[in-house]
Design a protein around this motif. Structure first.
Motif, PDB file in Angstrom:
ATOM      1  N   TYR A 179      15.565 -22.258  13.354  1.00 47.53           N
ATOM      2  CA  TYR A 179      14.258 -21.572  13.420  1.00 47.53           C
ATOM      3  C   TYR A 179      13.222 -22.375  14.202  1.00 47.53           C
ATOM      4  O   TYR A 179      12.169 -21.881  14.543  1.00 47.53           O
ATOM      5  N   LEU A 180      13.516 -23.641  14.484  1.00 49.72           N
ATOM      6  CA  LEU A 180      12.591 -24.461  15.279  1.00 49.72           C
ATOM      7  C   LEU A 180      12.831 -24.314  16.778  1.00 49.72           C
ATOM      8  O   LEU A 180      12.233 -25.010  17.584  1.00 49.72           O
ATOM      9  N   LEU A 187       7.815 -40.219  28.772  1.00 49.10           N
ATOM     10  CA  LEU A 187       6.628 -39.940  29.601  1.00 49.10           C
ATOM     11  C   LEU A 187       5.808 -41.200  29.822  1.00 49.10           C
ATOM     12  O   LEU A 187       5.276 -41.428  30.904  1.00 49.10           O
ATOM     13  N   THR A 197      13.819 -32.570   6.877  1.00 50.88           N
ATOM     14  CA  THR A 197      14.650 -32.767   8.077  1.00 50.88           C
ATOM     15  C   THR A 197      13.979 -32.155   9.289  1.00 50.88           C
ATOM     16  O   THR A 197      14.039 -32.717  10.387  1.00 50.88           O
ATOM     17  N   ALA A 198      13.330 -31.017   9.073  1.00 48.43           N
ATOM     18  CA  ALA A 198      12.649 -30.352  10.192  1.00 48.43           C
ATOM     19  C   ALA A 198      11.577 -31.263  10.765  1.00 48.43           C
ATOM     20  O   ALA A 198      11.496 -31.473  11.976  1.00 48.43           O
ATOM     21  N   PHE A 234      21.620 -29.504  11.612  1.00 52.78           N
ATOM     22  CA  PHE A 234      20.637 -29.686  10.534  1.00 52.78           C
ATOM     23  C   PHE A 234      20.063 -28.364  10.037  1.00 52.78           C
ATOM     24  O   PHE A 234      19.093 -28.348   9.284  1.00 52.78           O
ATOM     25  N   GLN A 287       5.367 -32.367  32.581  1.00 51.63           N
ATOM     26  CA  GLN A 287       4.494 -33.538  32.689  1.00 51.63           C
ATOM     27  C   GLN A 287       5.140 -34.594  33.582  1.00 51.63           C
ATOM     28  O   GLN A 287       4.477 -35.219  34.411  1.00 51.63           O
ATOM     29  N   VAL A 310       9.685 -23.786  19.281  1.00 57.10           N
ATOM     30  CA  VAL A 310       8.746 -24.909  19.371  1.00 57.10           C
ATOM     31  C   VAL A 310       9.415 -26.125  20.016  1.00 57.10           C
ATOM     32  O   VAL A 310       8.812 -26.830  20.831  1.00 57.10           O
ATOM     33  N   THR A 311      10.697 -26.340  19.712  1.00 52.75           N
ATOM     34  CA  THR A 311      11.398 -27.476  20.319  1.00 52.75           C
ATOM     35  C   THR A 311      11.547 -27.273  21.816  1.00 52.75           C
ATOM     36  O   THR A 311      11.341 -28.197  22.616  1.00 52.75           O
ATOM     37  N   ALA A 340      13.220 -34.337  12.438  1.00 55.74           N
ATOM     38  CA  ALA A 340      13.898 -33.982  13.684  1.00 55.74           C
ATOM     39  C   ALA A 340      12.888 -33.743  14.799  1.00 55.74           C
ATOM     40  O   ALA A 340      12.990 -34.313  15.897  1.00 55.74           O
ATOM     41  N   LEU A 341      11.872 -32.914  14.508  1.00 54.83           N
ATOM     42  CA  LEU A 341      10.881 -32.574  15.533  1.00 54.83           C
ATOM     43  C   LEU A 341      10.084 -33.811  15.954  1.00 54.83           C
ATOM     44  O   LEU A 341       9.844 -34.050  17.143  1.00 54.83           O
ATOM     45  N   VAL A 366      18.854 -29.937  28.599  1.00 59.54           N
ATOM     46  CA  VAL A 366      18.308 -30.663  27.442  1.00 59.54           C
ATOM     47  C   VAL A 366      18.182 -29.740  26.224  1.00 59.54           C
ATOM     48  O   VAL A 366      18.557 -30.110  25.108  1.00 59.54           O
ATOM     49  N   LEU A 389      18.322 -26.114  11.623  1.00 59.32           N
ATOM     50  CA  LEU A 389      16.907 -26.003  12.024  1.00 59.32           C
ATOM     51  C   LEU A 389      16.720 -25.002  13.164  1.00 59.32           C
ATOM     52  O   LEU A 389      15.817 -25.135  13.974  1.00 59.32           O
ATOM     53  N   SER A 431       7.256 -31.570  28.267  1.00 57.99           N
ATOM     54  CA  SER A 431       7.487 -32.958  28.661  1.00 57.99           C
ATOM     55  C   SER A 431       8.038 -33.035  30.075  1.00 57.99           C
ATOM     56  O   SER A 431       7.630 -33.885  30.876  1.00 57.99           O
ATOM     57  N   ILE A 476      21.347 -31.100  17.523  1.00 57.40           N
ATOM     58  CA  ILE A 476      20.305 -31.434  16.538  1.00 57.40           C
ATOM     59  C   ILE A 476      19.958 -30.228  15.668  1.00 57.40           C
ATOM     60  O   ILE A 476      20.022 -30.279  14.449  1.00 57.40           O
ATOM     61  N   LEU A 516       8.428 -27.904  23.615  1.00 52.75           N
ATOM     62  CA  LEU A 516       8.192 -29.353  23.670  1.00 52.75           C
ATOM     63  C   LEU A 516       8.972 -29.968  24.835  1.00 52.75           C
ATOM     64  O   LEU A 516       8.431 -30.748  25.625  1.00 52.75           O
ATOM     65  N   VAL A 517      10.228 -29.589  24.952  1.00 49.23           N
ATOM     66  CA  VAL A 517      11.078 -30.108  26.023  1.00 49.23           C
ATOM     67  C   VAL A 517      10.498 -29.733  27.385  1.00 49.23           C
ATOM     68  O   VAL A 517      10.327 -30.580  28.272  1.00 49.23           O
ATOM     69  N   ILE A 574      19.997 -30.181  22.637  1.00 52.50           N
ATOM     70  CA  ILE A 574      19.224 -30.278  21.390  1.00 52.50           C
ATOM     71  C   ILE A 574      19.635 -29.193  20.414  1.00 52.50           C
ATOM     72  O   ILE A 574      19.845 -29.440  19.224  1.00 52.50           O
ATOM     73  N   PHE A 620      10.482 -38.034  23.741  1.00 56.31           N
ATOM     74  CA  PHE A 620       9.914 -37.523  24.995  1.00 56.31           C
ATOM     75  C   PHE A 620       8.645 -38.267  25.378  1.00 56.31           C
ATOM     76  O   PHE A 620       8.410 -38.558  26.542  1.00 56.31           O
ATOM     77  N   ILE A 653      12.228 -36.063  18.148  1.00 59.11           N
ATOM     78  CA  ILE A 653      12.356 -35.511  19.501  1.00 59.11           C
ATOM     79  C   ILE A 653      11.063 -35.758  20.288  1.00 59.11           C
ATOM     80  O   ILE A 653      11.090 -36.222  21.430  1.00 59.11           O
TER      81      ILE A 653
END
Lengths: 279, 193
Positions: free
Chosen positions: B71-72, A19, A3-4, B67, B86, B75-76, A7-8, B55, B69, B83, B63, B79-80, B59, A15, A11
């Motif tokens: 611990y992510l 972009l 799932t990790a 789920f 950018q 990093v998430t 999900a990542l 955002v 998650l 982006s 998200i 990422l946001v 998330i 994005f 996402i």
């Protein structure tokens, strides 16, 4: 775990799609000539044109905001190349200027005040009582200018003096800005007679600390054509707009004036002659 | 309502991100030479911070939490933010090439701007609602803008002064930043959230 990853990844995909759409929407059209001009430029990003780098100058030239010969490092050859890219004729080309270290006092002829044992850099040495040279205007000889020169045009004499090789010098003026003593000047390449001294000290003091310093005796000023050499605060300065005959070298009692002394060999040759004359 | 107002005041003055929390120092020193670039930077950060707050909150809530998650988170969030930066970069290049040039390397550096990531993480830590998150992100960016404006104004004046030689450049800028931070100390304890 799965799932990790999903999900990542989703996402990230979302994005990146966003972009991609934005990149299309905000696409900028680039003039193809800019790239061609940039290829023609030396690419050393020396900043001699006064702009941050070659790509910036290429842009200015393409926009017509700068001349085709705006690159001092490239000289005429590059100007012709750029003119070819732009489809115009490049005519003429001014006299190029090269850097010259206005000091002839190496360790053999100029006295030192103390033993400098710090970082091997002029800027650092200059912070300490203005450097180890007895003359507060002289070349410290720690190669700061030679280090910044992108073209390897500055040689350090073993006796501790920076000398610009005019054949390699492209006139980018980086060394002029780097010298903490401010004794590197831009001179026309076709002029051969130079006064290699920057000292504004009075004659008596110069005599004590340097064998080749200008003592402000005015002999050369009187001998030279009107306005060719002027006195500026105890220092004779060559005015390069006026022609100066080579004979004026003979008038100088200190051998401060040299002919063609911009090259390494030229200076050391002059020095040898001076040393021989004394002996 | 008063809570929202307090969140703004807290983010702008009392817990100013740059001067009190010590976040986002890099652009604060890097592009504060001129008021104009400082304004452009503040605008870019305003957009990125507010958007990133919303955002990342969405998330995290819809998200990451369902789920399991959490611990992510880092990093998430990065990422946001990357982006969004950018996106701002693409838009600026098209809409205002001059500003794009003036901001230079500091624009992509918003990606790793700790102030932006800081806002996103603080939103989660303080368990704000979506509206509070938006307001907090916006307020934090306003605080960043305020610090930028004050500092750029000061630096423009310092440039006109006869600064002692050893202080010139970065040294006097850092000293000034310290004094500015000292002034903001006066707001300490005004708002408790």
């Amino acid at each position: 775990m799965l799932t990790a990853i999903i999900a990542l990844a989703s996402i990230a995909l979302l994005f990146s799609l966003g972009l991609a759409i934005a990149a299309r929407a905000f696409a900028v059209k680039v003039d193809p000539r800019i790239e061609a001009i940039e290829d023609a430029l030396p690419g050393a990003n020396c900043g001699g044109c006064g702009l941050p780098g070659c790509s910036e100058l290429a842009k200015r030239i393409a926009e017509g905001k700068a001349d085709v010969d705006a690159c001092p490092a490239g000289g005429e050859f590059v100007a012709h190349e750029i003119a070819k890219v732009l489809g115009i004729e490049f005519t003429g080309g001014g006299i190029t200027k090269v850097a010259l270290v206005l000091c002839g006092g190496d360790d053999q002829v100029a006295a030192k005040r103390f033993y400098y044992n710090g970082i091997y850099d002029c800027a650092s040495a200059a912070l300490l009582f203005g450097g180890d040279k007895a003359c507060s205007y002289g070349c410290l000889g720690l190669a700061t200018c030679a280090d910044v020169c992108p073209f390897g045009a500055i040689d350090m004499l073993p006796s501790g003096l920076a000398v610009v090789n005019p054949e390699k010098c492209t006139g980018c003026t980086k060394c002029v800005a780097a010298c903490p003593k401010g004794i590197i000047k831009m001179v026309p390449i076709d002029k051969k007679v130079h006064i290699l001294c920057s000292s504004h000290d009075k004659g008596g003091k110069v005599r004590k600390i340097c064998k080749v310093g200008c003592i402000g005796c005015l002999r050369c000023v009187k001998e030279a054509p009107e306005g060719a050499i002027t006195m500026e605060d105890n220092l004779a300065v060559v005015q390069y707009e006026v022609d100066l005959p080579e004979a004026v070298v003979e008038t100088c009692p200190m051998d401060t004036i040299v002919v063609g002394g911009v090259g390494v060999e030229g200076v050391s040759g002059e020095r040898k002659k001076a040393a021989g004359g004394e002996g | 309502m008063s809570r929202l107002l307090l969140i703004i005041i807290s983010a702008v003055l009392v817990n100013n991100f740059v001067l009190m929390r010590f976040l986002g120092i890099c652009p604060f020193l890097g592009v504060s030479r001129r008021l104009k670039t400082a304004a452009g930077m503040s605008g870019a950060v305003l957009f990125v911070m507010t958007m990133a707050s919303v955002v990342t909150w969405l998330i995290y809530r819809y998200i990451l939490t369902p789920f399991h998650l959490v611990y992510l988170q880092t990093v998430t969030f990065i990422l946001v933010i990357a982006s969004l930066v950018q996106l701002v970069e693409l838009a600026l290049q098209k809409l205002s090439p001059a500003l794009y040039k003036a901001l230079g390397i500091y624009l992509p550096l918003i990606t790793t701007n700790c102030a932006v990531l800081g806002v996103s993480v603080l939103n989660i830590q303080k368990e704000y609602t979506l509206l509070e998150t938006t307001i907090f992100g916006f307020g934090a960016a306003l605080g960043f803008g305020l610090a930028m404006f004050l500092f750029a104004g000061l630096r423009e004046r310092i440039d006109l002064c006869d600064t002692p030689l050893p202080f010139r450049g970065t040294a006097i800028a850092l000293v000034t930043a310290g004094l500015l931070s000292l002034a903001f100390m006066g707001f300490t304890g005004m708002v408790k959230l």
